[in-house]
Design a protein around this motif. Sequence first.
Motif, short mmCIF file in Angstrom:
data_model
loop_
_atom_site.label_atom_id
_atom_site.label_comp_id
_atom_site.label_asym_id
_atom_site.label_seq_id
_atom_site.Cartn_x
_atom_site.Cartn_y
_atom_site.Cartn_z
N GLU A 167 -7.48 29.45 68.10
CA GLU A 167 -8.46 30.48 67.76
C GLU A 167 -8.83 30.46 66.28
OE1 GLU A 167 -6.80 34.20 68.97
OE2 GLU A 167 -6.00 33.36 70.83
N LEU A 168 -7.92 29.99 65.42
CA LEU A 168 -8.16 30.06 63.99
C LEU A 168 -7.98 28.70 63.34
CD1 LEU A 168 -6.19 33.33 63.09
CD2 LEU A 168 -8.63 33.10 63.58
N ASN A 169 -8.83 28.42 62.36
CA ASN A 169 -8.68 27.24 61.51
C ASN A 169 -8.17 27.72 60.15
OD1 ASN A 169 -9.94 25.06 63.21
ND2 ASN A 169 -11.63 26.51 63.13
N ILE A 170 -7.06 27.14 59.69
CA ILE A 170 -6.49 27.53 58.40
C ILE A 170 -6.53 26.33 57.47
CG2 ILE A 170 -4.48 28.43 57.20
CD1 ILE A 170 -3.68 29.91 59.66
N ARG A 171 -7.18 26.50 56.34
CA ARG A 171 -7.27 25.46 55.33
C ARG A 171 -6.18 25.70 54.29
NH1 ARG A 171 -13.83 25.85 54.23
NH2 ARG A 171 -14.49 25.25 56.35
N ILE A 172 -5.30 24.72 54.15
CA ILE A 172 -4.18 24.89 53.21
C ILE A 172 -4.34 24.03 51.97
CG2 ILE A 172 -2.57 25.58 55.01
CD1 ILE A 172 -1.45 22.78 55.01
N HIS A 173 -5.32 23.12 51.95
CA HIS A 173 -5.63 22.37 50.74
C HIS A 173 -6.96 22.88 50.18
CE1 HIS A 173 -2.62 19.64 52.43
NE2 HIS A 173 -2.47 19.19 51.19
N ASP A 215 2.13 32.30 65.78
CA ASP A 215 1.94 31.54 67.02
C ASP A 215 1.11 30.31 66.68
OD1 ASP A 215 1.41 30.50 69.49
OD2 ASP A 215 0.76 32.39 70.40
N THR A 216 1.79 29.22 66.36
CA THR A 216 1.10 28.03 65.87
C THR A 216 0.26 27.35 66.93
OG1 THR A 216 3.11 26.73 66.30
CG2 THR A 216 2.80 27.59 64.07
N SER A 217 0.48 27.68 68.22
CA SER A 217 -0.35 27.09 69.28
C SER A 217 -1.79 27.60 69.23
CB SER A 217 0.25 27.38 70.65
OG SER A 217 0.19 28.77 70.95
N ARG A 218 -2.02 28.68 68.51
CA ARG A 218 -3.36 29.28 68.42
C ARG A 218 -4.01 28.99 67.07
NH1 ARG A 218 -1.87 35.33 70.09
NH2 ARG A 218 -4.12 35.67 69.76
N ILE A 219 -3.42 28.02 66.34
CA ILE A 219 -3.89 27.71 64.98
C ILE A 219 -4.14 26.22 64.84
CG2 ILE A 219 -3.20 27.64 62.54
CD1 ILE A 219 -1.54 30.17 63.09
N ILE A 220 -5.22 25.85 64.15
CA ILE A 220 -5.46 24.47 63.74
C ILE A 220 -5.36 24.42 62.21
CG2 ILE A 220 -7.16 22.62 63.55
CD1 ILE A 220 -8.31 23.45 66.21
N LEU A 221 -4.50 23.56 61.71
CA LEU A 221 -4.37 23.38 60.27
C LEU A 221 -5.34 22.31 59.80
CD1 LEU A 221 -0.57 23.46 59.37
CD2 LEU A 221 -2.28 25.23 59.00
N GLU A 222 -6.13 22.63 58.81
CA GLU A 222 -7.02 21.65 58.19
C GLU A 222 -6.36 21.16 56.90
OE1 GLU A 222 -10.96 23.10 57.67
OE2 GLU A 222 -11.15 23.80 59.74
N GLU A 223 -5.98 19.88 56.88
CA GLU A 223 -5.26 19.32 55.73
C GLU A 223 -6.08 18.19 55.11
OE1 GLU A 223 -0.92 19.11 55.85
OE2 GLU A 223 -1.10 19.36 58.01
N ASP A 224 -6.66 18.46 53.96
CA ASP A 224 -7.41 17.46 53.21
C ASP A 224 -6.63 17.15 51.95
OD1 ASP A 224 -9.13 15.88 51.81
OD2 ASP A 224 -10.82 17.28 51.79
N THR A 225 -5.80 16.11 51.99
CA THR A 225 -4.88 15.84 50.88
C THR A 225 -5.58 15.30 49.64
OG1 THR A 225 -4.39 13.67 51.85
CG2 THR A 225 -2.89 15.48 52.37
N SER A 226 -6.90 15.11 49.72
CA SER A 226 -7.62 14.77 48.48
C SER A 226 -7.75 15.99 47.58
CB SER A 226 -9.01 14.22 48.81
OG SER A 226 -9.83 15.21 49.42
N LEU A 227 -7.51 17.19 48.16
CA LEU A 227 -7.54 18.43 47.40
C LEU A 227 -6.11 18.91 47.17
CD1 LEU A 227 -10.37 20.26 49.38
CD2 LEU A 227 -10.60 19.02 47.23
N GLU A 228 -5.92 19.74 46.15
CA GLU A 228 -4.59 20.24 45.83
C GLU A 228 -4.16 21.26 46.86
OE1 GLU A 228 -2.44 21.33 41.78
OE2 GLU A 228 -3.92 22.83 42.33
N PHE A 229 -2.89 21.21 47.22
CA PHE A 229 -2.32 22.17 48.15
C PHE A 229 -2.38 23.57 47.53
CE2 PHE A 229 1.51 24.46 49.72
CZ PHE A 229 1.19 24.49 51.07
#
Length: 533
Positions: free
Chosen positions: A4-10, A95-109
């Motif tokens: 349900e949710l996209n979370i950007r961590i970078h 509930d991590t099954s309802r989350i998509i992590l967007e990880e772009d390691t070209s950007l700082e965490f």
Amino acid sequence: MTPELNIRIHGSFRILTESGEDLTPPLSKAQGLLLLLLSGPDGSRGRSWLQDRLWSDRSARQGSASLRQTLSVIRKSLGQHKDILKSNHRNVSLDTSRIILEEDTSLEFAEGLDIRDPEFDLWLAEQRVRRNRTPRAPVSEVFIDNGARQAPLGRDGVILTCRGDGTDMADWTAQVLSDRLFQSLSECAHIDVFRHSPGQTPSVEVGQIALELDCLHISPDSIGIRLAAIDGLSRRQIWSGRCRASVHGGPPVDELEVLRLVSRAVDAVAIDRTRPESSTDRADALMRLAIDKIFSMDAVEIADADALLASAYEMRPSPLYLAWRLQIRTIQRLERHVSDEKRLRDEGKAFAAYAVETGGENSMILALLGNASLFLFNDPAASLHFAQSSLERNSANAMAVWAASSARLYNGDAVGAYRDATRGRRIVMHSKRQFFWDLQLAATAMVLGRKEEAQSLLETVTLVRPSFRPPLRYLLALNATEGREDSAVHFSDRLKRLEPDFSPLRMFEDKTYPASLVHRTNLIECSRVTAIV
């Protein structure tokens, strides 16, 4: 279940729905809490663990209340998705099954996230090292463009109170020992030491530790010494220790028991303070975390430590951080973590040149220069020079004693090397880095033909650091020489898992292979080793 949710961590932390609606909580600590959960096993963390990372400067009750308020802020931001966040009296989870992590390691965490809690800062620095493995600038660029760095950091402080019992010997011992503590603390870290008069309550600030020294003349020929470290603001006792030392006409500051007590105090205040409730020195906090990783002897952890020290240097261009990076190059060469030895030496030479120029009076820097001169640059004479200079500067520095032992061994003085190794090991006894001195004592015992002692020490080291390679190499050779085929094969297999190109023959024929002691001891027979394995 469909996420349900996209979370950007970078880059900038963001929580977005599939339709693009931004549900990011407005509070920095709410964003930090979510990052802590996302990095945890199955998206879960204990409540007390979260409180320690986000509210380390508050009481347990205040931290618990702040955590409840922050969870409420997150649920309000998530709206109809708030049940993704779950909590009970022990744990908080996503509930991590309802989350998509967007990880772009070209950007700082977690770019731009500013929590201003020392515990979270350390966690964030470690995560950035692990997640953003972008190549660093060439080592030749480390020493330029100082004007672009951050403003000078605050320094941690120690309020030192020394008390005697009114007798001349106890009072004088307290004064001389406090000088030794000042020297050791200032050489191991960027700590300001302030002397405080007994009988008055010291005024403490954020980043200060109260260190109390008491000396008591308990008999005509002995003095009792007690040291205690206390967090200045919370008054929580961090560490304490005591010893009894013999008096031989002067303050017993060079007695072995006193040196051990000083070493333990310095470790507690400057090196092992992994929960710096009141630390304001973020660069030294990174250094403490890095040193802990260095002595893990794990390839990934040591690479992480190097990046942490590079970050610390960007905050404060200190030769101490470069000396520890030099020690890392030395370990990476001995452990064969990096195949390009030329690069290790070139980088090491750059670090060494700057450390000598700007930190040549620091005993710790001199000791690390001694280690590198021997094991990275293959210069035993220079190693002995730096090690002796380090010892002359501060005989309480256990790393100086280690460097002196190694230098003496490779300069033909095995008896002196064994003496120094024994002394150094007794100084650091019961510390979590004792294994490093156990290895050095084992090495000197091997050269002197003390087989049982060497074998016992090496076996102890492998229990504490299973992936530490030097003891595995020598245990393989010793067991094969004694005809213990099963044990020899066991250690050979462990080495092959760590070093795919390892072979017992290589230890004897490859002059660049870091196992030179097989040629310096009569306890090992090449033919028996290569025949069995």
